[in-house]
Scaffold this motif. Structure first.
Motif, mmCIF file in Angstrom:
data_model
loop_
_atom_site.group_PDB
_atom_site.id
_atom_site.type_symbol
_atom_site.label_atom_id
_atom_site.label_comp_id
_atom_site.label_asym_id
_atom_site.label_seq_id
_atom_site.Cartn_x
_atom_site.Cartn_y
_atom_site.Cartn_z
ATOM 1 N N TRP A 154 0.782 -1.183 -0.333
ATOM 2 C CA TRP A 154 0.086 0.183 -0.366
ATOM 3 C C TRP A 154 0.985 1.495 -0.219
ATOM 4 N N ARG A 155 0.198 2.092 -0.357
ATOM 5 C CA ARG A 155 0.835 3.345 -0.590
ATOM 6 C C ARG A 155 1.223 3.569 1.088
ATOM 7 N N LEU A 156 2.522 4.955 1.226
ATOM 8 C CA LEU A 156 2.175 5.253 2.314
ATOM 9 C C LEU A 156 2.464 6.905 2.040
ATOM 10 N N ASP A 157 2.637 7.017 1.047
ATOM 11 C CA ASP A 157 2.271 8.815 0.568
ATOM 12 C C ASP A 157 1.238 8.858 0.114
ATOM 13 N N ALA A 158 0.290 8.307 0.394
ATOM 14 C CA ALA A 158 -0.884 8.536 -0.348
ATOM 15 C C ALA A 158 -1.041 9.631 0.746
ATOM 16 N N VAL A 159 -2.605 10.753 -0.224
ATOM 17 C CA VAL A 159 -2.829 12.107 0.492
ATOM 18 C C VAL A 159 -3.916 11.451 1.316
ATOM 19 N N ASP A 160 -4.247 12.029 2.671
ATOM 20 C CA ASP A 160 -5.418 11.734 3.063
ATOM 21 C C ASP A 160 -6.726 12.825 2.328
ATOM 22 N N PRO A 161 -8.071 12.357 1.969
ATOM 23 C CA PRO A 161 -8.629 13.012 1.438
ATOM 24 C C PRO A 161 -9.372 13.568 2.174
ATOM 25 N N ASP A 162 -9.433 13.622 3.659
ATOM 26 C CA ASP A 162 -10.137 14.822 4.912
ATOM 27 C C ASP A 162 -8.795 14.978 5.354
ATOM 28 N N PRO A 163 -8.152 16.088 4.496
ATOM 29 C CA PRO A 163 -7.350 16.771 5.893
ATOM 30 C C PRO A 163 -7.424 17.129 7.323
ATOM 31 N N VAL A 164 -7.076 17.578 8.056
ATOM 32 C CA VAL A 164 -7.145 18.590 9.282
ATOM 33 C C VAL A 164 -6.264 19.648 8.949
ATOM 34 N N LEU A 165 -7.227 20.866 8.873
ATOM 35 C CA LEU A 165 -7.250 22.436 8.599
ATOM 36 C C LEU A 165 -7.333 22.792 9.523
ATOM 37 N N PRO A 166 -5.676 23.008 10.148
ATOM 38 C CA PRO A 166 -5.508 23.937 11.173
ATOM 39 C C PRO A 166 -6.413 25.039 11.703
#
Length: 116
Positions: A73-85
């Motif tokens: 599995w990819r470890l560098d995949a982008v989180d589809p729902d990132p936490v925005l500060p």
């Protein structure tokens, strides 16, 4: 992928690591096998396995052996729902840093219904 022969007559395979990573986007599910890579790129299963191992050594994919197969599995995949500060859920709440207000006393009041 075309299979070319080198000067000794052996097949040379030219599958880049980026081509291997692209297969992760086309396969249903979060993991791939070396067979998935071989089918998608036209390379041999051995080449697919070597490419995946290279990516694993580089820290770009994770791996696990399960049911006699190794899945990646990819470890560098982008989180589809990132936490925005700057998300209001985080900015509209009190800080728990020490300061002028004693939030621990307020928590005690809320928990116990009286001042601590």
């Amino acid at each position: 992928m075309s299979r070319n022969r080198d000067e000794r007559g052996q097949y040379t395979e030219t599958v880049s690591l980026s081509e291997v990573l692209e297969v992760f986007k086309t396969v249903a599910g979060p993991v791939v096998t070396s067979s998935d890579i071989a089918s998608a790129t036209g390379c041999s299963s051995d080449t697919a396995r070597r490419k995946l191992e290279t990516l694993h050594d580089q820290g770009r994919v994770g791996r696990r052996k399960t049911a006699g197969r190794v899945v990646y599995w990819r470890l560098d995949a982008v989180d589809p729902d990132p936490v925005l500060p700057d998300d209001p859920i985080f900015t509209d709440r009190p800080s728990f840093a020490s300061g002028e207000e004693s939030l621990s006393e307020q928590v005690d009041e809320m928990l116990y219904g009286k001042e601590a």
